[in-house]
Design a protein around this motif. Structure first.
Motif, PDB file in Angstrom:
ATOM      1  N   SER A   4      64.840  41.915  60.297  1.00  0.00           N
ATOM      2  CA  SER A   4      63.919  42.908  60.848  1.00  0.00           C
ATOM      3  C   SER A   4      63.745  42.791  62.354  1.00  0.00           C
ATOM      4  O   SER A   4      63.003  43.581  62.952  1.00  0.00           O
ATOM      5  CB  SER A   4      62.552  42.782  60.168  1.00  0.00           C
ATOM      6  N   TYR A   5      64.380  41.791  62.981  1.00  0.00           N
ATOM      7  CA  TYR A   5      64.198  41.558  64.411  1.00  0.00           C
ATOM      8  C   TYR A   5      65.551  41.458  65.111  1.00  0.00           C
ATOM      9  O   TYR A   5      66.563  41.131  64.496  1.00  0.00           O
ATOM     10  CB  TYR A   5      63.405  40.264  64.650  1.00  0.00           C
ATOM     11  N   TYR A   6      65.515  41.709  66.403  1.00  0.00           N
ATOM     12  CA  TYR A   6      66.696  41.583  67.259  1.00  0.00           C
ATOM     13  C   TYR A   6      67.209  40.143  67.216  1.00  0.00           C
ATOM     14  O   TYR A   6      66.406  39.202  67.227  1.00  0.00           O
ATOM     15  CB  TYR A   6      66.319  41.973  68.694  1.00  0.00           C
ATOM     16  N   PRO A   7      68.518  39.914  67.237  1.00  0.00           N
ATOM     17  CA  PRO A   7      69.583  40.911  67.192  1.00  0.00           C
ATOM     18  C   PRO A   7      69.802  41.401  65.764  1.00  0.00           C
ATOM     19  O   PRO A   7      69.799  40.630  64.818  1.00  0.00           O
ATOM     20  CB  PRO A   7      70.803  40.150  67.705  1.00  0.00           C
ATOM     21  N   PHE A   8      69.998  42.690  65.632  1.00  0.00           N
ATOM     22  CA  PHE A   8      70.182  43.282  64.322  1.00  0.00           C
ATOM     23  C   PHE A   8      71.644  43.157  63.895  1.00  0.00           C
ATOM     24  O   PHE A   8      72.548  43.222  64.727  1.00  0.00           O
ATOM     25  CB  PHE A   8      69.746  44.747  64.338  1.00  0.00           C
ATOM     26  N   ILE A   9      71.842  42.944  62.620  1.00  0.00           N
ATOM     27  CA  ILE A   9      73.196  42.851  62.068  1.00  0.00           C
ATOM     28  C   ILE A   9      73.313  43.845  60.912  1.00  0.00           C
ATOM     29  O   ILE A   9      72.302  44.319  60.387  1.00  0.00           O
ATOM     30  CB  ILE A   9      73.524  41.427  61.573  1.00  0.00           C
ATOM     31  N   ASN A  10      74.524  44.124  60.531  1.00  0.00           N
ATOM     32  CA  ASN A  10      74.763  45.023  59.411  1.00  0.00           C
ATOM     33  C   ASN A  10      74.755  44.198  58.134  1.00  0.00           C
ATOM     34  O   ASN A  10      75.778  43.660  57.718  1.00  0.00           O
ATOM     35  CB  ASN A  10      76.078  45.775  59.580  1.00  0.00           C
ATOM     36  N   THR A  11      73.590  44.090  57.519  1.00  0.00           N
ATOM     37  CA  THR A  11      73.465  43.280  56.318  1.00  0.00           C
ATOM     38  C   THR A  11      74.300  43.879  55.185  1.00  0.00           C
ATOM     39  O   THR A  11      74.419  45.103  55.067  1.00  0.00           O
ATOM     40  CB  THR A  11      71.994  43.191  55.878  1.00  0.00           C
ATOM     41  N   PRO A  12      74.893  43.033  54.344  1.00  0.00           N
ATOM     42  CA  PRO A  12      75.768  43.541  53.279  1.00  0.00           C
ATOM     43  C   PRO A  12      75.003  44.382  52.258  1.00  0.00           C
ATOM     44  O   PRO A  12      73.792  44.210  52.054  1.00  0.00           O
ATOM     45  CB  PRO A  12      76.309  42.258  52.622  1.00  0.00           C
ATOM     46  N   LEU A  13      75.706  45.283  51.623  1.00  0.00           N
ATOM     47  CA  LEU A  13      75.142  46.000  50.491  1.00  0.00           C
ATOM     48  C   LEU A  13      74.843  45.014  49.368  1.00  0.00           C
ATOM     49  O   LEU A  13      75.484  43.964  49.249  1.00  0.00           O
ATOM     50  CB  LEU A  13      76.133  47.052  49.984  1.00  0.00           C
ATOM     51  N   SER A  14      73.889  45.378  48.522  1.00  0.00           N
ATOM     52  CA  SER A  14      73.550  44.520  47.381  1.00  0.00           C
ATOM     53  C   SER A  14      74.433  44.813  46.175  1.00  0.00           C
ATOM     54  O   SER A  14      74.217  44.250  45.096  1.00  0.00           O
ATOM     55  CB  SER A  14      72.080  44.708  47.006  1.00  0.00           C
ATOM     56  N   TYR A  15      75.410  45.681  46.355  1.00  0.00           N
ATOM     57  CA  TYR A  15      76.333  46.066  45.284  1.00  0.00           C
ATOM     58  C   TYR A  15      77.696  46.334  45.901  1.00  0.00           C
ATOM     59  O   TYR A  15      77.832  46.458  47.121  1.00  0.00           O
ATOM     60  CB  TYR A  15      75.818  47.319  44.556  1.00  0.00           C
ATOM     61  N   ASP A  16      78.716  46.414  45.071  1.00  0.00           N
ATOM     62  CA  ASP A  16      80.062  46.690  45.565  1.00  0.00           C
ATOM     63  C   ASP A  16      80.161  48.115  46.111  1.00  0.00           C
ATOM     64  O   ASP A  16      79.432  49.014  45.674  1.00  0.00           O
ATOM     65  CB  ASP A  16      81.085  46.519  44.447  1.00  0.00           C
ATOM     66  N   TYR A  17      81.076  48.319  47.035  1.00  0.00           N
ATOM     67  CA  TYR A  17      81.276  49.655  47.599  1.00  0.00           C
ATOM     68  C   TYR A  17      81.652  50.673  46.516  1.00  0.00           C
ATOM     69  O   TYR A  17      81.362  51.853  46.649  1.00  0.00           O
ATOM     70  CB  TYR A  17      82.378  49.617  48.656  1.00  0.00           C
ATOM     71  N   SER A  18      82.272  50.186  45.450  1.00  0.00           N
ATOM     72  CA  SER A  18      82.692  51.074  44.362  1.00  0.00           C
ATOM     73  C   SER A  18      81.630  51.241  43.277  1.00  0.00           C
ATOM     74  O   SER A  18      81.847  51.982  42.307  1.00  0.00           O
ATOM     75  CB  SER A  18      83.973  50.534  43.717  1.00  0.00           C
ATOM     76  N   ALA A  19      80.484  50.589  43.438  1.00  0.00           N
ATOM     77  CA  ALA A  19      79.500  50.536  42.356  1.00  0.00           C
ATOM     78  C   ALA A  19      78.892  51.891  42.027  1.00  0.00           C
ATOM     79  O   ALA A  19      78.409  52.101  40.911  1.00  0.00           O
ATOM     80  CB  ALA A  19      78.383  49.553  42.704  1.00  0.00           C
ATOM     81  N   LEU A  20      78.907  52.825  42.978  1.00  0.00           N
ATOM     82  CA  LEU A  20      78.264  54.117  42.755  1.00  0.00           C
ATOM     83  C   LEU A  20      79.235  55.172  42.253  1.00  0.00           C
ATOM     84  O   LEU A  20      78.849  56.334  42.070  1.00  0.00           O
ATOM     85  CB  LEU A  20      77.584  54.597  44.042  1.00  0.00           C
ATOM     86  N   GLU A  21      80.494  54.808  42.051  1.00  0.00           N
ATOM     87  CA  GLU A  21      81.459  55.725  41.441  1.00  0.00           C
ATOM     88  C   GLU A  21      80.982  56.091  40.034  1.00  0.00           C
ATOM     89  O   GLU A  21      80.390  55.253  39.355  1.00  0.00           O
ATOM     90  CB  GLU A  21      82.836  55.058  41.347  1.00  0.00           C
ATOM     91  N   PRO A  22      81.220  57.294  39.554  1.00  0.00           N
ATOM     92  CA  PRO A  22      81.949  58.396  40.199  1.00  0.00           C
ATOM     93  C   PRO A  22      81.068  59.287  41.075  1.00  0.00           C
ATOM     94  O   PRO A  22      81.536  60.305  41.575  1.00  0.00           O
ATOM     95  CB  PRO A  22      82.447  59.192  38.988  1.00  0.00           C
ATOM     96  N   TYR A  23      79.808  58.893  41.270  1.00  0.00           N
ATOM     97  CA  TYR A  23      78.865  59.778  41.949  1.00  0.00           C
ATOM     98  C   TYR A  23      79.052  59.777  43.464  1.00  0.00           C
ATOM     99  O   TYR A  23      79.040  60.830  44.102  1.00  0.00           O
ATOM    100  CB  TYR A  23      77.429  59.393  41.584  1.00  0.00           C
ATOM    101  N   ILE A  24      79.203  58.596  44.045  1.00  0.00           N
ATOM    102  CA  ILE A  24      79.491  58.487  45.476  1.00  0.00           C
ATOM    103  C   ILE A  24      80.744  57.634  45.617  1.00  0.00           C
ATOM    104  O   ILE A  24      80.801  56.515  45.102  1.00  0.00           O
ATOM    105  CB  ILE A  24      78.308  57.876  46.246  1.00  0.00           C
ATOM    106  N   ASP A  25      81.738  58.173  46.286  1.00  0.00           N
ATOM    107  CA  ASP A  25      83.053  57.544  46.302  1.00  0.00           C
ATOM    108  C   ASP A  25      83.096  56.316  47.201  1.00  0.00           C
ATOM    109  O   ASP A  25      82.327  56.170  48.151  1.00  0.00           O
ATOM    110  CB  ASP A  25      84.121  58.557  46.729  1.00  0.00           C
ATOM    111  N   THR A  26      84.015  55.438  46.883  1.00  0.00           N
ATOM    112  CA  THR A  26      84.143  54.162  47.577  1.00  0.00           C
ATOM    113  C   THR A  26      84.440  54.344  49.057  1.00  0.00           C
ATOM    114  O   THR A  26      83.879  53.635  49.914  1.00  0.00           O
ATOM    115  CB  THR A  26      85.263  53.329  46.920  1.00  0.00           C
ATOM    116  N   CYS A  27      85.317  55.275  49.398  1.00  0.00           N
ATOM    117  CA  CYS A  27      85.678  55.480  50.796  1.00  0.00           C
ATOM    118  C   CYS A  27      84.463  55.903  51.619  1.00  0.00           C
ATOM    119  O   CYS A  27      84.250  55.403  52.730  1.00  0.00           O
ATOM    120  CB  CYS A  27      86.784  56.516  50.900  1.00  0.00           C
ATOM    121  N   THR A  28      83.664  56.819  51.081  1.00  0.00           N
ATOM    122  CA  THR A  28      82.450  57.242  51.790  1.00  0.00           C
ATOM    123  C   THR A  28      81.513  56.067  52.010  1.00  0.00           C
ATOM    124  O   THR A  28      80.929  55.917  53.095  1.00  0.00           O
ATOM    125  CB  THR A  28      81.736  58.355  51.005  1.00  0.00           C
ATOM    126  N   MET A  29      81.371  55.209  51.010  1.00  0.00           N
ATOM    127  CA  MET A  29      80.473  54.065  51.161  1.00  0.00           C
ATOM    128  C   MET A  29      80.960  53.136  52.261  1.00  0.00           C
ATOM    129  O   MET A  29      80.154  52.626  53.063  1.00  0.00           O
ATOM    130  CB  MET A  29      80.353  53.316  49.832  1.00  0.00           C
TER     131      MET A  29
END
Length: 210
Positions: A4-29
């Protein structure tokens, strides 16, 4: 939120990039999280790099205590801190596990909107009505659920609201799969909402009014 404080980092997703398939595609994630969100993080860190007093403020404080920001930095911090906050909230609010509202949140949705199905209709209408880029939100204001929208990277917390869920309706969130058909994206996205997380957020919001 973590980090929540500087320096900010891109924290990992709590799920795989493919976890929302077929609703949201892996490439978009991948593109949405690793490139779009990363750009907001990079710009926010750049704006704060030579501002030690501002580095002590949390992400939420940067968005709500705007009187503490130098005038020359207000717009760049608002836009990029908003981009970080909104994207993190959006990603954290999704899951690969299908669920429905439960507990007090379910009761509140039925009381405020009549039924869960009616809530989806209203939320969908707000999301589709956003002109250009922005977000639609389910939030708490004055102890009651509301459906609202924000433009660009504006945030509900800057308006005194406590958010529960949000959908990102910037075109980069859905263009690879749905092109310009936002309605199709919404109809997919609603299947990804992490309702247990929403219930937790709702309980935390309601504590503010007790």
């Amino acid at each position: 939120m973590t980090n929540s404080y500087y320096p900010f980092i891109n924290t990992p997703l709590s799920y795989d990039y493919s976890a929302l398939e077929p609703y949201i595609d892996t490439c978009t994630m991948h593109l949405h999280h690793d490139r779009h969100l990363q750009t907001y993080i990079d710009h926010l860190n750049s704006a704060l790099k030579d501002e030690p007093e501002l580095q002590t403020l949390s992400l939420e404080q940067l968005l709500t205590d705007t009187n503490r920001l130098p005038h020359r930095l207000q717009t760049v911090i608002k836009n990029n801190a908003g981009g970080v906050y909104n994207h993190r909230f959006y990603f954290d609010g999704m899951s690969g596990q299908l669920s429905r509202p439960s507990g007090e949140l379910s009761v509140a949705i039925d009381r405020q909107f009549g039924s869960f199905d009616r809530f989806i209709q209203l939320f969908r209408a707000i999301a589709l009505a956003v002109f250009g880029s922005g977000y639609a939100w389910l939030a708490v204001r004055d102890g009651r659920l509301i459906i609202t929208a924000t433009a660009n990277q504006d945030t509900p917390i800057a308006l005194g609201m406590c958010p529960i869920i949000c959908i990102d309706v910037w075109e980069h969130a859905y263009y690879l799969k749905h092109q310009n058909v936002r309605a199709g994206y919404f109809d997919d996205w609603i299947n990804t909402v992490n309702w247990p997380m929403a219930e937790q957020r709702f309980e935390e919001c309601m504590l503010k009014y007790k």
